[in-house]
Design a protein around this motif. Structure first.
Motif, PDB file in Angstrom:
ATOM      1  N   LYS A 136       0.827  -1.204   0.000  1.00 28.63           N
ATOM      2  CA  LYS A 136       0.000   0.000   0.000  1.00 28.63           C
ATOM      3  C   LYS A 136       0.864   1.257   0.000  1.00 28.63           C
ATOM      4  O   LYS A 136       0.565   2.248  -0.682  1.00 28.63           O
ATOM      5  CB  LYS A 136      -0.918  -0.030   1.221  1.00 28.63           C
ATOM      6  CG  LYS A 136      -1.944   1.093   1.291  1.00 28.63           C
ATOM      7  CD  LYS A 136      -2.992   0.722   2.324  1.00 28.63           C
ATOM      8  CE  LYS A 136      -3.946   1.866   2.576  1.00 28.63           C
ATOM      9  NZ  LYS A 136      -3.344   2.926   3.364  1.00 28.63           N
ATOM     10  N   ILE A 270      -8.622  -6.060  -1.086  1.00 26.12           N
ATOM     11  CA  ILE A 270      -9.125  -4.730  -1.454  1.00 26.12           C
ATOM     12  C   ILE A 270      -7.968  -3.783  -1.726  1.00 26.12           C
ATOM     13  O   ILE A 270      -7.984  -3.001  -2.689  1.00 26.12           O
ATOM     14  CB  ILE A 270     -10.031  -4.166  -0.336  1.00 26.12           C
ATOM     15  CG1 ILE A 270     -11.319  -4.990  -0.235  1.00 26.12           C
ATOM     16  CG2 ILE A 270     -10.366  -2.699  -0.595  1.00 26.12           C
ATOM     17  CD1 ILE A 270     -12.215  -4.587   0.919  1.00 26.12           C
ATOM     18  N   VAL A 271      -6.931  -3.847  -0.891  1.00 23.20           N
ATOM     19  CA  VAL A 271      -5.792  -2.941  -1.047  1.00 23.20           C
ATOM     20  C   VAL A 271      -5.069  -3.185  -2.366  1.00 23.20           C
ATOM     21  O   VAL A 271      -4.777  -2.240  -3.106  1.00 23.20           O
ATOM     22  CB  VAL A 271      -4.822  -3.083   0.141  1.00 23.20           C
ATOM     23  CG1 VAL A 271      -3.486  -2.424  -0.169  1.00 23.20           C
ATOM     24  CG2 VAL A 271      -5.414  -2.451   1.384  1.00 23.20           C
ATOM     25  N   SER A 274      -6.932  -1.970  -5.331  1.00 27.20           N
ATOM     26  CA  SER A 274      -7.053  -0.507  -5.448  1.00 27.20           C
ATOM     27  C   SER A 274      -5.979   0.106  -6.328  1.00 27.20           C
ATOM     28  O   SER A 274      -6.045   1.298  -6.632  1.00 27.20           O
ATOM     29  CB  SER A 274      -7.000   0.136  -4.056  1.00 27.20           C
ATOM     30  OG  SER A 274      -5.703   0.008  -3.490  1.00 27.20           O
ATOM     31  N   ASP A 275      -5.005  -0.680  -6.754  1.00 27.03           N
ATOM     32  CA  ASP A 275      -4.011  -0.151  -7.695  1.00 27.03           C
ATOM     33  C   ASP A 275      -4.679   0.336  -8.973  1.00 27.03           C
ATOM     34  O   ASP A 275      -4.107   1.146  -9.710  1.00 27.03           O
ATOM     35  CB  ASP A 275      -2.977  -1.241  -8.003  1.00 27.03           C
ATOM     36  CG  ASP A 275      -1.809  -0.703  -8.815  1.00 27.03           C
ATOM     37  OD1 ASP A 275      -1.355   0.424  -8.521  1.00 27.03           O
ATOM     38  OD2 ASP A 275      -1.357  -1.397  -9.744  1.00 27.03           O
ATOM     39  N   GLN A 276      -5.895  -0.137  -9.246  1.00 24.89           N
ATOM     40  CA  GLN A 276      -6.652   0.346 -10.403  1.00 24.89           C
ATOM     41  C   GLN A 276      -6.834   1.862 -10.356  1.00 24.89           C
ATOM     42  O   GLN A 276      -6.755   2.542 -11.382  1.00 24.89           O
ATOM     43  CB  GLN A 276      -8.019  -0.338 -10.448  1.00 24.89           C
ATOM     44  CG  GLN A 276      -8.893   0.121 -11.604  1.00 24.89           C
ATOM     45  CD  GLN A 276     -10.289  -0.470 -11.556  1.00 24.89           C
ATOM     46  OE1 GLN A 276     -10.852  -0.701 -10.485  1.00 24.89           O
ATOM     47  NE2 GLN A 276     -10.868  -0.728 -12.717  1.00 24.89           N
ATOM     48  N   VAL A 277      -7.068   2.386  -9.164  1.00 23.08           N
ATOM     49  CA  VAL A 277      -7.295   3.823  -9.013  1.00 23.08           C
ATOM     50  C   VAL A 277      -6.030   4.605  -9.337  1.00 23.08           C
ATOM     51  O   VAL A 277      -6.071   5.634 -10.025  1.00 23.08           O
ATOM     52  CB  VAL A 277      -7.765   4.142  -7.578  1.00 23.08           C
ATOM     53  CG1 VAL A 277      -7.975   5.635  -7.401  1.00 23.08           C
ATOM     54  CG2 VAL A 277      -9.049   3.381  -7.275  1.00 23.08           C
ATOM     55  N   ILE A 394     -16.478  -4.500  -6.066  1.00 25.15           N
ATOM     56  CA  ILE A 394     -15.322  -4.056  -6.844  1.00 25.15           C
ATOM     57  C   ILE A 394     -15.078  -4.988  -8.014  1.00 25.15           C
ATOM     58  O   ILE A 394     -14.817  -4.553  -9.149  1.00 25.15           O
ATOM     59  CB  ILE A 394     -14.069  -3.973  -5.947  1.00 25.15           C
ATOM     60  CG1 ILE A 394     -14.199  -2.814  -4.949  1.00 25.15           C
ATOM     61  CG2 ILE A 394     -12.802  -3.795  -6.790  1.00 25.15           C
ATOM     62  CD1 ILE A 394     -13.158  -2.837  -3.844  1.00 25.15           C
ATOM     63  N   TRP A 721     -15.381   2.703  -5.735  1.00 27.34           N
ATOM     64  CA  TRP A 721     -14.101   3.077  -5.115  1.00 27.34           C
ATOM     65  C   TRP A 721     -14.256   4.283  -4.203  1.00 27.34           C
ATOM     66  O   TRP A 721     -13.673   4.337  -3.117  1.00 27.34           O
ATOM     67  CB  TRP A 721     -13.048   3.340  -6.180  1.00 27.34           C
ATOM     68  CG  TRP A 721     -12.412   2.091  -6.706  1.00 27.34           C
ATOM     69  CD1 TRP A 721     -12.403   1.637  -7.997  1.00 27.34           C
ATOM     70  CD2 TRP A 721     -11.694   1.109  -5.953  1.00 27.34           C
ATOM     71  NE1 TRP A 721     -11.736   0.439  -8.093  1.00 27.34           N
ATOM     72  CE2 TRP A 721     -11.276   0.096  -6.846  1.00 27.34           C
ATOM     73  CE3 TRP A 721     -11.360   0.986  -4.605  1.00 27.34           C
ATOM     74  CZ2 TRP A 721     -10.546  -1.022  -6.436  1.00 27.34           C
ATOM     75  CZ3 TRP A 721     -10.634  -0.122  -4.195  1.00 27.34           C
ATOM     76  CH2 TRP A 721     -10.236  -1.109  -5.092  1.00 27.34           C
ATOM     77  N   THR A 724     -15.711   2.949  -1.082  1.00 26.08           N
ATOM     78  CA  THR A 724     -14.718   2.211  -0.311  1.00 26.08           C
ATOM     79  C   THR A 724     -13.796   3.155   0.438  1.00 26.08           C
ATOM     80  O   THR A 724     -13.513   2.974   1.626  1.00 26.08           O
ATOM     81  CB  THR A 724     -13.892   1.298  -1.237  1.00 26.08           C
ATOM     82  OG1 THR A 724     -14.767   0.412  -1.936  1.00 26.08           O
ATOM     83  CG2 THR A 724     -12.890   0.482  -0.443  1.00 26.08           C
ATOM     84  N   PHE A 725     -13.324   4.195  -0.245  1.00 26.00           N
ATOM     85  CA  PHE A 725     -12.421   5.149   0.398  1.00 26.00           C
ATOM     86  C   PHE A 725     -13.126   5.930   1.504  1.00 26.00           C
ATOM     87  O   PHE A 725     -12.560   6.193   2.561  1.00 26.00           O
ATOM     88  CB  PHE A 725     -11.858   6.129  -0.638  1.00 26.00           C
ATOM     89  CG  PHE A 725     -10.944   5.484  -1.649  1.00 26.00           C
ATOM     90  CD1 PHE A 725     -10.409   4.226  -1.429  1.00 26.00           C
ATOM     91  CD2 PHE A 725     -10.634   6.129  -2.826  1.00 26.00           C
ATOM     92  CE1 PHE A 725      -9.574   3.631  -2.356  1.00 26.00           C
ATOM     93  CE2 PHE A 725      -9.794   5.539  -3.766  1.00 26.00           C
ATOM     94  CZ  PHE A 725      -9.266   4.292  -3.530  1.00 26.00           C
ATOM     95  N   TYR A 732      -7.021   5.694   2.580  1.00 28.54           N
ATOM     96  CA  TYR A 732      -5.956   5.778   1.592  1.00 28.54           C
ATOM     97  C   TYR A 732      -5.314   7.154   1.593  1.00 28.54           C
ATOM     98  O   TYR A 732      -5.952   8.169   1.833  1.00 28.54           O
ATOM     99  CB  TYR A 732      -6.507   5.493   0.187  1.00 28.54           C
ATOM    100  CG  TYR A 732      -6.764   4.041  -0.049  1.00 28.54           C
ATOM    101  CD1 TYR A 732      -5.882   3.285  -0.798  1.00 28.54           C
ATOM    102  CD2 TYR A 732      -7.866   3.402   0.510  1.00 28.54           C
ATOM    103  CE1 TYR A 732      -6.099   1.930  -1.005  1.00 28.54           C
ATOM    104  CE2 TYR A 732      -8.089   2.055   0.312  1.00 28.54           C
ATOM    105  CZ  TYR A 732      -7.198   1.328  -0.458  1.00 28.54           C
ATOM    106  OH  TYR A 732      -7.423  -0.003  -0.649  1.00 28.54           O
TER     107      TYR A 732
END
Length: 753
Positions: A136, A270-271, A274-277, A394, A721, A724-725, A732
């Motif tokens: 992360k 999930i973490v 989240s690299d997609q973001v 997700i 997303w 989620t955040f 994040y």
């Protein structure tokens, strides 16, 4: 400086020299040889016993830490050092290797029904936690190709590129970043006349990763050196990591001793997804583009790596699990393990952070970001259920996701084949958590994509469990552009497509008291009448505030679907409906005289008025006319609202018969009654007469059905997303390119063996 002041404000007593060392370097690692070795500039060979004993060694060397604040500093400085040395050593790759070996050993034992020791479960939990925060930290502090190379988990001497990041001291604290806010141009829905949903059966097949690296005869609590060497030889370690993570989630039973391990595994998934973001931010592309971007998310979507049937079954199952809070220690996912092992890194900071739970703003930025997600509970459900559903959403709403197809195939427990889950259990747990955003989106997903689940909801007698929380949220919502407003309306629209559902709302469910309605004390109101009050209020607010066409259309679509089934309408609901007609009448009269009124605006207003008139007329059809005397009463008192429509060609077909009906009641002298109740009684009596009831409407208004747009991922992916955040489950830190401390592609680095 802010971080130093925060530590001092929380009771730390350090000299200025000590302060500067803690913030600027790795002084807090000075006495912790295990972490120093792990994040240092030298590679520890994979055959070294260090990798088998890393968690034990870490626990043994943490005894000198006095409290959780020290543990927070240690983790923060460890992340900084790991980031600085990520292209110098293979230690991160070997840490992932040790994690994979441990997960595979647990999975092997679970599949063979062998007992898994607490020591092995604790090691896996700490390895997941440690690896998660390292990965992360890389995501949040590296950009572009640098991040992709670091997350590829390749050996350092396998990395083929010319420009790498240097080992200079600019890799220190990067400061607090700004969260990404997605602006959605796409709408999640369109309304059409029909919707078709296909559903096929499927079988859940759960298998262990196809690897022989974990010896079947291994009954110990640790993998062997040979296991580590075999896994490390894997060329696609990222695929192996995702496969092992999925195997743990789907094979290991959720019990009191394994609850925290499952929770951390979901957090981990999930973490890394989240690299997609971050990829979207770097590449400046649509986050919903297919195939999904990121180092790990495409691996979840790849059916060769991830069994979508097993994942859907496991994640939905986690929501319906009944786990004793006291037994699992929901106040802290590491509670039970920390009571046994008070020297563990996780237990050190947990005890301190729990004491400061009511003052989270005092926790230093990085520590809050890293640790808050480890002990934050879900809202009304168990934490594992909440996060499992987030992960499912997700995965399900990616472009061309196989998870959506699996959701369509889920079957109730009464069925024999397919992915079997209790529809009643899913319904109870999802409705118990309304109006949480994830619960609304889960209900939408199941109702829209699973025909069997939708039919089971239609047949229920307790639909107030769905409708009432949504209506309360819509009534109290101030931001009409919020995504959850649209999703709640879409859920109601889908549900009101069914005749039985609408009948249940009006005839079987009466609310004794509605304390959250401010305009009037509502008592003994049917659920249908309450829905009418809330939706009309929402339309009126929208007319003066956002003027959102989609919101108007969805609200009117729900009212239109309910109108033919409206019975015993509440006096306040009848009044609000006539007020809506009157409001549209005034608007039409005003705008028709305006020279600035555009053709498109006229068409929109005309459609709006037609729907309002159709809703009113449908409530007065010949079959239910006698059940709605209060609507006739209010129309008699405000007949003038129909005057602007009488000469309009498109409105006259509805206004003329409506006027004849009202004239018939006036000719019966119902207005002569001295009281409202007397007048209503007279209306109800004359409505039974054939001469009057025959004037009731027999029109069939258009039935509105929901249809998901082909580009719906453009709405859902950023929405999920953002959700989620914002839930603070795993907060994040998303840094900006220009901020100090962010690693760019143009720097150089030296690779060392």
């Amino acid at each position: 400086q802010i971080e130093r002041d925060t530590f001092q404000g929380m009771g730390s007593r350090q000299s200025k020299e000590e302060d500067s060392e803690v913030v600027g370097g790795a002084s807090s690692l000075g006495n912790i040889e295990c972490l120093q070795t792990l994040v240092g500039p030298k590679t520890v060979p994979i055959k070294d016993p260090f990798w088998l004993n890393i968690i034990e060694n870490l626990d043994d060397t943490l005894e000198q830490l006095e409290n959780g604040l020290d543990a927070m500093r240690v983790i923060h400085d460890s992340c900084t050092e790991m980031l600085k040395n990520r292209f110098k050593t293979n230690n991160l790759r070997y840490l992932v290797t040790a994690l994979c070996a441990t997960l595979e050993l647990i999975t092997q034992k679970a599949a063979s029904r062998s007992s898994v020791s607490i020591q092995l479960a604790e090691s896996a939990l700490d390895l997941l936690f440690l690896t998660r925060i390292f990965l992360k930290h890389i995501m949040e502090n590296c950009h572009g190709a640098m991040r992709r190379r670091a997350l590829s988990l390749q050996r350092v001497n396998d990395l083929k590129y010319a420009k790498l990041v240097s080992s200079g001291n600019h890799l220190g604290d990067s400061g607090e970043g700004k969260g990404i806010i997605f602006r959605n141009s796409a709408s999640p829905a369109a309304i059409s006349r029909s919707t078709s949903i296909s559903s096929q059966s499927a079988e859940v097949r759960i298998s262990i990763p196809s690897s022989s690296t974990i010896e079947k005869k291994n009954s110990g609590d640790k993998p062997s050196i040979e296991d580590l060497k075999a896994i490390e030889a894997e060329t696609r370690l990222g695929d192996r990591l995702v496969k092992d993570l999925v195997a743990l989630i789907t094979i290991l039973p959720v019990r009191s001793w394994s609850y925290e391990l499952h929770l951390e595994a979901i957090n981990f998934a999930i973490v890394i997804a989240s690299d997609q973001v971050y990829e979207q931010k770097d590449l400046k592309v649509n986050i919903a583009d297919a195939p999904p971007k990121g180092s790990f998310l495409p691996k979840f979507i790849n059916t060769k790596v991830c069994s979508s049937e097993a994942v859907v079954h496991a994640l939905l199952r986690n929501l319906t699990l009944k786990v004793d809070d006291e037994e699992t220690g929901l106040t802290s996912p590491v509670h039970r393990l920390s009571t046994r092992r008070s020297n563990s890194l996780m237990s050190k900071f947990t005890s301190t952070v729990q004491n400061l739970f009511l003052l989270p703003v005092m926790i230093p930025v990085y520590m809050y970001k890293y640790f808050f997600g480890t002990f934050t509970q879900g809202h009304k459900s168990n934490a594992l259920g909440t996060r499992s559903i987030l992960l499912l959403l997700i995965l399900a709403y990616q472009q061309d996701s196989p998870f959506t197809e699996v959701i369509e195939k889920v079957r109730d427990t009464e069925e024999k084949d397919g992915v079997i889950l209790s529809f009643n259990g899913l319904y109870e747990e999802a409705t118990a958590c309304l109006p949480e955003q994830w619960a609304i989106l889960l209900l939408y997903t199941l109702i829209h994509h699973n025909k069997g689940f939708k039919q089971s909801v239609y047949a229920k007698s307790d639909v107030d469990l769905v409708v009432l929380p949504l209506l309360k949220m819509l009534y109290q919502q101030t931001d009409l552009e919020a995504e959850k407003v649209y999703m709640a309306l879409v859920v109601l629209l889908i549900l009101t497509e069914d005749k039985t559902f609408c009948d249940t709302m009006y005839t079987r469910l009466t609310i004794a008291k509605v304390p959250w309605v401010n305009e009037r004390d509502l008592a003994n109101v049917s659920l249908g009448s309450l829905a009418m009050v809330v939706l009309i209020r929402l339309i009126q607010l929208n007319m003066y505030q956002t003027r959102d066409l989609h919101l108007h259309t969805n609200c009117l679509g729900i009212l239109t679907n309910m109108a033919p089934h409206t019975q015993n309408i509440h006096p306040f609901a009848a009044q609000k409906l006539v007020e809506l007609v009157g409001l549209s009448s005034k608007r039409f009269k005003k705008e028709s005289k305006s020279e600035d009124f555009q053709t498109g605006d006229i068409e929109e207003l005309t459609e709006f008025i037609l729907l309002c008139l159709e809703i009113t007329a449908s409530c007065l059809n010949s079959k239910i006319l006698h059940t709605n005397p209060y609507l006739v009463y209010w129309l008699l008192h405000q007949k003038e609202v129909l005057d602007p429509f009488r000469k309009h060609m498109r409105f006259s077909a509805l206004v003329k018969p409506l006027s004849r009906l009202l004239d018939k009641f006036e000719n019966q002298n119902v207005n002569e009654s001295p009281s409202v109740e007397g007048m209503v009684t007279s209306i109800q009596m004359y409505a039974h007469e054939s001469k009057v009831s025959s004037l009731g409407f027999n029109l069939k208004p258009p039935k509105f059905k929901y249809e998901e747009q082909s580009n719906c991922a453009e709405f859902f992916v950023p929405y999920i997303w953002n959700m989620t955040f914002s839930m603070d489950l795993i907060p994040y830190l998303i840094t900006q390119e220009e901020e100090k401390g962010v690693v760019e592609d143009g720097d150089d680095v030296k690779i060392e063996e």
